[in-house]
Design an enzyme around this catalytic site. Structure first.
Site, PDB file in Angstrom:
ATOM      1  N   CYS A   1      -0.276  -4.820  -2.823  1.00  0.00           N
ATOM      2  CA  CYS A   1       0.285  -5.802  -3.753  1.00  0.00           C
ATOM      3  C   CYS A   1      -0.870  -6.503  -4.443  1.00  0.00           C
ATOM      4  CB  CYS A   1       1.126  -6.815  -2.977  1.00  0.00           C
ATOM      5  SG  CYS A   1       1.801  -8.150  -3.986  1.00  0.00           S
ATOM      6  N   LEU A   2      -0.721  -6.754  -5.736  1.00  0.00           N
ATOM      7  CA  LEU A   2      -1.802  -7.431  -6.462  1.00  0.00           C
ATOM      8  C   LEU A   2      -2.024  -8.856  -5.961  1.00  0.00           C
ATOM      9  CD1 LEU A   2      -1.061  -6.228 -10.111  1.00  0.00           C
ATOM     10  CD2 LEU A   2      -2.813  -5.381  -8.538  1.00  0.00           C
TER      11      LEU A   2
ATOM     12  N   GLN B   1       4.328 -13.794  -9.995  1.00  0.00           N
ATOM     13  CA  GLN B   1       2.913 -13.551  -9.652  1.00  0.00           C
ATOM     14  C   GLN B   1       1.952 -14.096 -10.706  1.00  0.00           C
ATOM     15  OE1 GLN B   1       3.812  -9.181  -8.695  1.00  0.00           O
ATOM     16  NE2 GLN B   1       2.062  -9.605  -7.374  1.00  0.00           N
TER      17      GLN B   1
ATOM     18  N   GLY C   1       3.595  -2.427 -10.477  1.00  0.00           N
ATOM     19  CA  GLY C   1       4.608  -3.367 -10.911  1.00  0.00           C
ATOM     20  C   GLY C   1       4.033  -4.769 -10.846  1.00  0.00           C
TER      21      GLY C   1
ATOM     22  N   HIS D   1      10.056  -3.729  -3.690  1.00  0.00           N
ATOM     23  CA  HIS D   1       8.875  -4.587  -3.594  1.00  0.00           C
ATOM     24  C   HIS D   1       8.896  -5.650  -4.700  1.00  0.00           C
ATOM     25  CE1 HIS D   1       4.403  -5.201  -2.847  1.00  0.00           C
ATOM     26  NE2 HIS D   1       4.588  -5.800  -4.015  1.00  0.00           N
ATOM     27  N   GLU D   2       9.170  -5.228  -5.920  1.00  0.00           N
ATOM     28  CA  GLU D   2       9.156  -6.178  -7.048  1.00  0.00           C
ATOM     29  C   GLU D   2      10.309  -7.180  -6.941  1.00  0.00           C
ATOM     30  OE1 GLU D   2       6.539  -6.424  -8.715  1.00  0.00           O
ATOM     31  OE2 GLU D   2       5.748  -4.547  -7.936  1.00  0.00           O
TER      32      GLU D   2
ATOM     33  N   HIS E   1       9.646 -10.056  -4.635  1.00  0.00           N
ATOM     34  CA  HIS E   1       8.845 -11.140  -5.222  1.00  0.00           C
ATOM     35  C   HIS E   1       9.741 -12.204  -5.860  1.00  0.00           C
ATOM     36  CE1 HIS E   1       4.666  -9.962  -4.784  1.00  0.00           C
ATOM     37  NE2 HIS E   1       4.877  -8.767  -5.299  1.00  0.00           N
TER      38      HIS E   1
END
Ligand code: NI
Length: 190
Positions: free
Chosen positions: A102-103, A54, A49, A143-144, A147
């Site tokens: 996470c990216l 981000q 995701g 998680h998304e 953000h």
């Protein structure tokens, strides 16, 4: 469609509470182009995701897709999903401990996520959805959506001894986690 740079932990924009997208703006060229960039960037990085924040856009949009993901091979597939102004509501108190990455963070760590949630969001055509998500798919949504409120998974890591590099995860923790989480996925079905 462009692969954009993903911001890393420490970048102040990752801590911003993102703005809602006005429903009338969903079909606008800038928002549609941003969604295309999110999808390209997520796929390029093998993310499960990616939130707009981000890549530096402080609006409440996240994309998700899992298709035999090499970063997270134990995750059940998620069809390409664009979530605009998503709202999450836990359906009960059941939680599961998940080792997340996470990216925007070069580490993995254990966090608790709700197993059963209701999600409401607009898709990229402005169509409203009201759905139930479970298991690891529900965790990806949480998680998304974190953000979009400037929250990173590391904020939810209560046992900091679970933090690992990806290399150390592979070497020391992967097998036990995959065994536990595979049994969970089989039980929950997602
Ligand atoms: Ni993330």
């Amino acid at each position: 469609m462009t692969v954009r740079a993903v911001l890393s932990i420490g970048h102040p924009v990752l801590r911003v509470v993102a703005d809602e997208v006005a429903p009338d703006d969903v079909m606008s060229e800038p928002i549609q182009a941003l969604i295309d960039d999110l999808i390209d960037t997520m796929r390029n990085a093998n993310g499960a995701g990616l939130a707009a924040i981000q890549i530096g856009a402080t609006v409440r949009i996240a994309v998700m897709e899992v298709e035999d993901n090499p970063r997270y091979p134990y995750k059940p597939n998620i069809p390409l999903t664009v979530a605009i102004n998503p709202v999450i509501e836990p359906l009960d108190d059941e939680v599961v401990e998940i080792n997340e990455g996470c990216l925007s963070v070069p580490l993995r760590g254990n966090v608790q996520r709700n197993v059963n949630i209701r999600v409401r969001y607009l898709d990229r055509d402005g169509v409203a959805h009201d759905e139930v998500k479970r298991g690891l798919t529900a965790a990806t949504w949480q998680h998304e959506c974190d953000h979009l409120d400037g929250v990173l998974f590391v904020d939810r890591v209560t046992d900091t001894s679970t933090l690992t590099t990806w290399e150390s995860f592979e070497a020391f923790h992967r097998d036990a986690f995959v065994e536990r989480i595979t049994a969970f996925v089989e039980r929950v079905g997602s």
